[in-house]
Scaffold this motif. Structure first.
Motif, PDB file in Angstrom:
ATOM      1  N   ALA A  68      46.439  46.088  27.502  1.00  0.00           N
ATOM      2  CA  ALA A  68      46.037  47.309  26.796  1.00  0.00           C
ATOM      3  C   ALA A  68      44.591  47.246  26.303  1.00  0.00           C
ATOM      4  O   ALA A  68      43.847  48.226  26.412  1.00  0.00           O
ATOM      5  CB  ALA A  68      46.980  47.583  25.630  1.00  0.00           C
ATOM      6  N   GLU A  69      44.173  46.111  25.782  1.00  0.00           N
ATOM      7  CA  GLU A  69      42.809  45.963  25.257  1.00  0.00           C
ATOM      8  C   GLU A  69      41.753  45.967  26.362  1.00  0.00           C
ATOM      9  O   GLU A  69      40.569  46.096  26.084  1.00  0.00           O
ATOM     10  CB  GLU A  69      42.686  44.647  24.478  1.00  0.00           C
ATOM     11  N   TYR A  70      42.184  45.798  27.595  1.00  0.00           N
ATOM     12  CA  TYR A  70      41.246  45.654  28.708  1.00  0.00           C
ATOM     13  C   TYR A  70      41.174  46.881  29.606  1.00  0.00           C
ATOM     14  O   TYR A  70      40.369  46.920  30.524  1.00  0.00           O
ATOM     15  CB  TYR A  70      41.623  44.418  29.537  1.00  0.00           C
ATOM     16  N   ARG A  71      42.019  47.860  29.344  1.00  0.00           N
ATOM     17  CA  ARG A  71      42.013  49.075  30.161  1.00  0.00           C
ATOM     18  C   ARG A  71      40.717  49.840  29.939  1.00  0.00           C
ATOM     19  O   ARG A  71      40.339  50.107  28.804  1.00  0.00           O
ATOM     20  CB  ARG A  71      43.194  49.983  29.791  1.00  0.00           C
ATOM     21  N   LEU A 106      51.446  48.608  42.407  1.00  0.00           N
ATOM     22  CA  LEU A 106      49.993  48.614  42.584  1.00  0.00           C
ATOM     23  C   LEU A 106      49.594  50.018  43.018  1.00  0.00           C
ATOM     24  O   LEU A 106      50.110  50.542  44.007  1.00  0.00           O
ATOM     25  CB  LEU A 106      49.576  47.587  43.639  1.00  0.00           C
ATOM     26  N   TYR A 107      48.679  50.608  42.254  1.00  0.00           N
ATOM     27  CA  TYR A 107      48.255  51.982  42.523  1.00  0.00           C
ATOM     28  C   TYR A 107      46.733  52.006  42.639  1.00  0.00           C
ATOM     29  O   TYR A 107      46.189  51.665  43.680  1.00  0.00           O
ATOM     30  CB  TYR A 107      48.799  52.893  41.415  1.00  0.00           C
ATOM     31  N   THR A 108      46.019  52.319  41.594  1.00  0.00           N
ATOM     32  CA  THR A 108      44.557  52.446  41.671  1.00  0.00           C
ATOM     33  C   THR A 108      43.837  51.101  41.646  1.00  0.00           C
ATOM     34  O   THR A 108      42.705  50.998  42.087  1.00  0.00           O
ATOM     35  CB  THR A 108      44.018  53.289  40.503  1.00  0.00           C
ATOM     36  N   GLY A 109      44.479  50.087  41.083  1.00  0.00           N
ATOM     37  CA  GLY A 109      43.853  48.776  40.943  1.00  0.00           C
ATOM     38  C   GLY A 109      43.281  48.536  39.560  1.00  0.00           C
ATOM     39  O   GLY A 109      42.855  47.430  39.232  1.00  0.00           O
ATOM     40  N   ARG A 110      43.276  49.545  38.719  1.00  0.00           N
ATOM     41  CA  ARG A 110      42.676  49.406  37.385  1.00  0.00           C
ATOM     42  C   ARG A 110      43.465  48.449  36.483  1.00  0.00           C
ATOM     43  O   ARG A 110      42.878  47.705  35.704  1.00  0.00           O
ATOM     44  CB  ARG A 110      42.526  50.770  36.721  1.00  0.00           C
ATOM     45  N   THR A 111      44.768  48.460  36.583  1.00  0.00           N
ATOM     46  CA  THR A 111      45.578  47.528  35.792  1.00  0.00           C
ATOM     47  C   THR A 111      45.270  46.090  36.195  1.00  0.00           C
ATOM     48  O   THR A 111      45.124  45.210  35.342  1.00  0.00           O
ATOM     49  CB  THR A 111      47.080  47.820  35.991  1.00  0.00           C
ATOM     50  N   ILE A 112      45.125  45.857  37.479  1.00  0.00           N
ATOM     51  CA  ILE A 112      44.862  44.505  37.971  1.00  0.00           C
ATOM     52  C   ILE A 112      43.464  44.049  37.557  1.00  0.00           C
ATOM     53  O   ILE A 112      43.267  42.896  37.165  1.00  0.00           O
ATOM     54  CB  ILE A 112      45.039  44.435  39.505  1.00  0.00           C
ATOM     55  N   ARG A 113      42.486  44.941  37.617  1.00  0.00           N
ATOM     56  CA  ARG A 113      41.139  44.591  37.163  1.00  0.00           C
ATOM     57  C   ARG A 113      41.168  44.196  35.691  1.00  0.00           C
ATOM     58  O   ARG A 113      40.583  43.197  35.279  1.00  0.00           O
ATOM     59  CB  ARG A 113      40.150  45.748  37.364  1.00  0.00           C
ATOM     60  N   ALA A 115      43.727  43.029  34.062  1.00  0.00           N
ATOM     61  CA  ALA A 115      44.446  41.755  33.954  1.00  0.00           C
ATOM     62  C   ALA A 115      43.532  40.581  34.302  1.00  0.00           C
ATOM     63  O   ALA A 115      43.550  39.547  33.628  1.00  0.00           O
ATOM     64  CB  ALA A 115      45.671  41.768  34.864  1.00  0.00           C
ATOM     65  N   MET A 116      42.728  40.739  35.329  1.00  0.00           N
ATOM     66  CA  MET A 116      41.801  39.660  35.696  1.00  0.00           C
ATOM     67  C   MET A 116      40.763  39.435  34.599  1.00  0.00           C
ATOM     68  O   MET A 116      40.425  38.286  34.286  1.00  0.00           O
ATOM     69  CB  MET A 116      41.135  39.960  37.038  1.00  0.00           C
ATOM     70  N   ASP A 117      40.282  40.508  33.996  1.00  0.00           N
ATOM     71  CA  ASP A 117      39.346  40.365  32.869  1.00  0.00           C
ATOM     72  C   ASP A 117      39.993  39.590  31.725  1.00  0.00           C
ATOM     73  O   ASP A 117      39.374  38.708  31.130  1.00  0.00           O
ATOM     74  CB  ASP A 117      38.894  41.739  32.355  1.00  0.00           C
ATOM     75  N   MET A 120      40.295  35.871  32.624  1.00  0.00           N
ATOM     76  CA  MET A 120      39.000  35.188  32.601  1.00  0.00           C
ATOM     77  C   MET A 120      38.490  34.990  31.169  1.00  0.00           C
ATOM     78  O   MET A 120      37.741  34.053  30.908  1.00  0.00           O
ATOM     79  CB  MET A 120      37.979  35.949  33.438  1.00  0.00           C
ATOM     80  N   ASP A 121      38.901  35.841  30.249  1.00  0.00           N
ATOM     81  CA  ASP A 121      38.543  35.645  28.840  1.00  0.00           C
ATOM     82  C   ASP A 121      39.260  34.428  28.248  1.00  0.00           C
ATOM     83  O   ASP A 121      38.781  33.825  27.297  1.00  0.00           O
ATOM     84  CB  ASP A 121      38.894  36.881  28.003  1.00  0.00           C
ATOM     85  N   ILE A 122      40.404  34.086  28.810  1.00  0.00           N
ATOM     86  CA  ILE A 122      41.198  32.968  28.299  1.00  0.00           C
ATOM     87  C   ILE A 122      40.762  31.654  28.930  1.00  0.00           C
ATOM     88  O   ILE A 122      40.552  30.660  28.250  1.00  0.00           O
ATOM     89  CB  ILE A 122      42.702  33.224  28.545  1.00  0.00           C
ATOM     90  N   ASN A 123      40.626  31.652  30.250  1.00  0.00           N
ATOM     91  CA  ASN A 123      40.267  30.441  30.972  1.00  0.00           C
ATOM     92  C   ASN A 123      39.908  30.814  32.400  1.00  0.00           C
ATOM     93  O   ASN A 123      40.131  31.943  32.820  1.00  0.00           O
ATOM     94  CB  ASN A 123      41.433  29.444  30.951  1.00  0.00           C
TER      95      ASN A 123
END
Length: 177
Positions: A68-71, A106-113, A115-117, A120-123
């Protein structure tokens, strides 16, 4: 109007196929971490981990990811991100591990982007792969799933609804017009 696309047995078969593909492509499961994207991705991840344990006799770590914080479409970019939502992920050792992100659709890819962000913020894992129960197309970002249960081409105005027994009392995938 809704049309049933996958029943409980079809979902089980798809998740079993994804599980075997994960084992084959990773040449085992020792360095894998599964991360389910809330909400239904978490339950799918747990099912895959359970099946991996049955097949490989190895406990796979499973994390839950709240994006949610990364959308980019649901937050003010001027506000700093909070890492509290994913503090449970910080307990997992992702460094140099193969992370498999798991989501229901999987639809637009925005959720996955997003999630990857968050990851990467964690490790920084060695690799991030994506497993989804349903790929419905219509990407807005250059993201593709590595493991797909079922490809379901849809129109933009259609919607895929995934129900899982853990929270919806049944396993079914419906196409809504």
């Amino acid at each position: 109007m809704e049309k049933e696309i996958m029943d409980a047995m079809a979902m089980k078969r798809a998740l079993t196929r994804i599980t075997y593909e994960i084992i084959e492509r990773n040449k085992g499961v020792e360095d894998i971490v599964l991360i389910g994207i809330k909400t239904r991705g978490v339950f799918i991840a747990k099912r895959i981990a359970e099946r991996l344990k049955q097949l490989e006799n190895f406990d796979i770590p499973v994390g839950e990811l709240d994006i949610a914080e990364y959308r980019d479409d649901q937050r003010n970019s001027a506000e700093p991100r909070s890492t509290k939502a994913n503090s449970s992920l910080a307990k997992l050792d992702l460094k140099d591990r193969k992370v498999i992100l798991i989501d229901d659709v999987l639809y637009t890819g925005r959720t996955i982007r997003a999630a990857m962000d968050a990851i990467m913020d964690i490790n920084r894992p060695a690799q991030i792969s994506l497993a989804v129960l349903v790929d419905r197309g219509h990407r807005e970002l250059p993201i593709r799933a590595d493991f797909v249960g079922k490809n379901i081409p849809t129109a933009q105005n259609e919607k895929i609804n995934v129900f899982v027994r853990e929270i919806d009392d049944e396993d079914v995938v419906l196409l809504e017009n």
